[in-house]
Scaffold this motif. Structure first.
Motif, PDB file in Angstrom:
ATOM      1  N   GLU A 312      42.719  49.903  30.886  1.00 22.11           N
ATOM      2  CA  GLU A 312      43.971  49.281  30.443  1.00 22.11           C
ATOM      3  C   GLU A 312      44.320  48.073  31.302  1.00 22.11           C
ATOM      4  O   GLU A 312      44.749  47.038  30.801  1.00 22.11           O
ATOM      5  N   LYS A 313      44.105  48.202  32.604  1.00 22.19           N
ATOM      6  CA  LYS A 313      44.352  47.084  33.517  1.00 22.19           C
ATOM      7  C   LYS A 313      43.420  45.917  33.212  1.00 22.19           C
ATOM      8  O   LYS A 313      43.828  44.755  33.217  1.00 22.19           O
ATOM      9  N   ARG A 314      42.166  46.240  32.925  1.00 22.44           N
ATOM     10  CA  ARG A 314      41.183  45.196  32.610  1.00 22.44           C
ATOM     11  C   ARG A 314      41.528  44.475  31.313  1.00 22.44           C
ATOM     12  O   ARG A 314      41.496  43.239  31.237  1.00 22.44           O
ATOM     13  N   LEU A 315      41.880  45.225  30.264  1.00 26.72           N
ATOM     14  CA  LEU A 315      42.241  44.605  28.988  1.00 26.72           C
ATOM     15  C   LEU A 315      43.495  43.755  29.106  1.00 26.72           C
ATOM     16  O   LEU A 315      43.596  42.690  28.499  1.00 26.72           O
ATOM     17  N   SER A 316      44.444  44.229  29.900  1.00 34.10           N
ATOM     18  CA  SER A 316      45.664  43.448  30.110  1.00 34.10           C
ATOM     19  C   SER A 316      45.341  42.123  30.792  1.00 34.10           C
ATOM     20  O   SER A 316      45.869  41.073  30.419  1.00 34.10           O
ATOM     21  N   GLY A 317      44.437  42.173  31.781  1.00 29.65           N
ATOM     22  CA  GLY A 317      44.048  40.948  32.477  1.00 29.65           C
ATOM     23  C   GLY A 317      43.333  39.973  31.565  1.00 29.65           C
ATOM     24  O   GLY A 317      43.585  38.763  31.605  1.00 29.65           O
ATOM     25  N   LEU A 318      42.438  40.483  30.719  1.00 30.89           N
ATOM     26  CA  LEU A 318      41.719  39.611  29.792  1.00 30.89           C
ATOM     27  C   LEU A 318      42.676  38.966  28.793  1.00 30.89           C
ATOM     28  O   LEU A 318      42.542  37.790  28.461  1.00 30.89           O
ATOM     29  N   SER A 319      43.641  39.740  28.322  1.00 30.08           N
ATOM     30  CA  SER A 319      44.598  39.212  27.344  1.00 30.08           C
ATOM     31  C   SER A 319      45.492  38.142  27.951  1.00 30.08           C
ATOM     32  O   SER A 319      45.952  37.238  27.260  1.00 30.08           O
ATOM     33  N   GLU A 320      45.731  38.230  29.256  1.00 25.63           N
ATOM     34  CA  GLU A 320      46.627  37.276  29.908  1.00 25.63           C
ATOM     35  C   GLU A 320      45.888  36.095  30.526  1.00 25.63           C
ATOM     36  O   GLU A 320      46.447  34.998  30.609  1.00 25.63           O
TER      37      GLU A 320
END
Length: 442
Positions: A312-320
């Motif tokens: 979840e942390k990784r996907l949030s970073g990619l999205s931002e």
């Protein structure tokens, strides 16, 4: 930078360094390396790279062309040494407004500056999306061959709930903030009078300022003229601008493909994440019916939970950090094609008048004066575009390199965390099974 004209005033310093944007990058001649955008040649998606691929039509752009050569000379100054930042812009606090006619969102814009041309050191105003569109149009009118930062697309309404959901509003807020800060960091656009008014004028003052712009009839006339010149085209671009146009076409195709693939990957991984989250509770329930496997099943559930949090942390970073940067440069590709069209319009107008002079279709003295003015305008437009082109390439290369490196680092960190989690669990299970036989001995 050689061959560049200098006129914009040097910005004063007085505030600490910070804010968004910035040039970054390497030497002025550094191009985005082909390998940075190259993908596997076996991918079916590479059919997008065909020369026949259609690009967005930019004929709708028909800004005012500056009539004074001096006004275009004064718009170009690009320093090799960085200036201290003296203009800080924050976009926050989106607010919904509902009227009998429409529903819209406004954003608070706080500006802090140490520049002498501002009446105060801090300003606070509220702006809606249409105000940003007005600013972008005014910048294109005043600086037709400078590369204006792109705005996020106008949302196509599918339903009021979709239009004003929190994710959409936050995504737009960040994009609008990037737009303003890129203008603030531009050595020429940052001193534009309309930009200053946008940052400082209250709603009523801004409306009055808008009315001072070109009238509707004037805009219609410009549109007709621009379309006519666009259809006529230019006989031949100078070689450097032909190469620039080829680069823009190839870049637009590749970055658009990368954008589509990135969006697809994030969507599929989000779906995988949603499914994986369900496995933890399932293993906990399973453990309640398996007395001999309680610790093992609960350990698996714990590992799945830790991996889910990491993902979840990784996907949030990619999205931002990755998707917005890639998509912004998709929009930059469209903007660059518009800039080239406006440059070509100036050249086409000059060629048209030269043709008229050759056939003596108009008064010779008037044509001579007009030709001189058009030649000066074209020369200044070319100089402005070449200087801004080098600056944009450095910024583009720096932004994309940073975004992909950040994405790679996040991926490595995620897989290392998952690997460490499962290795620790397996070690604990190995130790457990090693001890069990000795405990069973009499």
């Amino acid at each position: 930078m050689e061959g560049e004209l200098s006129a914009a005033p040097r910005r004063s310093s007085g505030l600490p360094d910070g804010g968004a944007g910035g040039d970054g990058g390497d030497s002025p001649s550094a191009l985005l390396p082909a390998e940075a955008l190259d993908l596997d040649g076996d991918e079916d998606d590479l059919e997008v790279f065909s020369k026949d691929a259609s690009l967005m039509d930019m004929n709708s752009l028909s800004p005012l062309m500056p009539t004074s050569p001096l006004s275009m000379i004064n718009q170009v100054k690009f320093e090799d040494e960085p200036d201290l930042k003296d203009l800080f812009i924050t976009v926050d606090e989106p607010e919904s407004h509902v009227t009998t006619i429409e529903t819209f969102i406004t954003y608070r814009i706080i500006t802090k500056t140490s520049r002498g041309e501002f009446d105060s050191s801090e300003f606070e105003v509220r702006r809606r999306y249409q105000d940003f569109l007005w600013l972008k149009g005014r910048l294109e009118e005043a600086h037709p061959t400078l590369i204006i930062p792109p705005l996020p697309e106008k949302f196509m309404v599918k339903g009021m709930v979709e239009r004003f959901n929190d994710d959409f509003i936050e995504t737009r807020r960040k994009a609008l903030s990037t737009f303003l800060n890129r203008i603030a960091d531009h050595p020429t656009l940052t001193f534009n009078e309309d930009f200053k008014v946008f940052l400082t004028a209250q709603a009523g003052e801004l409306s009055s300022h808008k009315k001072q712009g070109p009238g509707l009839l004037s805009k219609v006339g410009q549109t007709v003229r621009a379309v006519a010149l666009s259809l006529r085209g230019v006989k031949s671009r100078p070689e450097e601008f032909a190469e620039m146009s080829d680069f823009i076409e190839a870049f637009s195709q590749k970055i658009s493909l990368i954008d589509k693939i990135s969006q697809r990957i994030c969507k599929e991984e989000r779906e995988y994440f949603d499914e994986m989250r369900e496995y933890g509770p399932i293993h906990v329930l399973w453990s309640e019916s398996e007395e001999d496997l309680v610790d093992t099943l609960r350990g698996v559930a714990s590992c799945i939970d830790r991996c889910c949090r990491a993902m979840e942390k990784r996907l949030s970073g990619l999205s931002e950090a990755l998707l917005p940067v890639v998509h912004e440069y998709v929009l930059y590709g469209e903007m660059l094609m518009g800039v080239m069209k406006r440059r070509d319009q100036i050249q086409a107008e000059l060629e048209s008048r030269l043709e008229a002079a050759a056939h003596k279709k108009a008064d010779t003295d008037l044509l001579t004066a007009e030709l001189g003015r058009l030649e000066d305008r074209l020369e200044c437009a070319n100089t402005a575009l070449k200087a801004d082109w080098e600056r944009w390439r450095r910024s583009m290369r720096s932004d994309l390199t940073a975004a992909f490196r950040d994405a790679a680092a996040r991926n490595v960190q995620y897989y290392e965390q998952c690997l460490a989690t499962w290795e620790s669990f397996l070690m604990s299970q190995t130790d457990l099974h090693t001890k069990e036989p000795s405990e069973d001995k009499p």
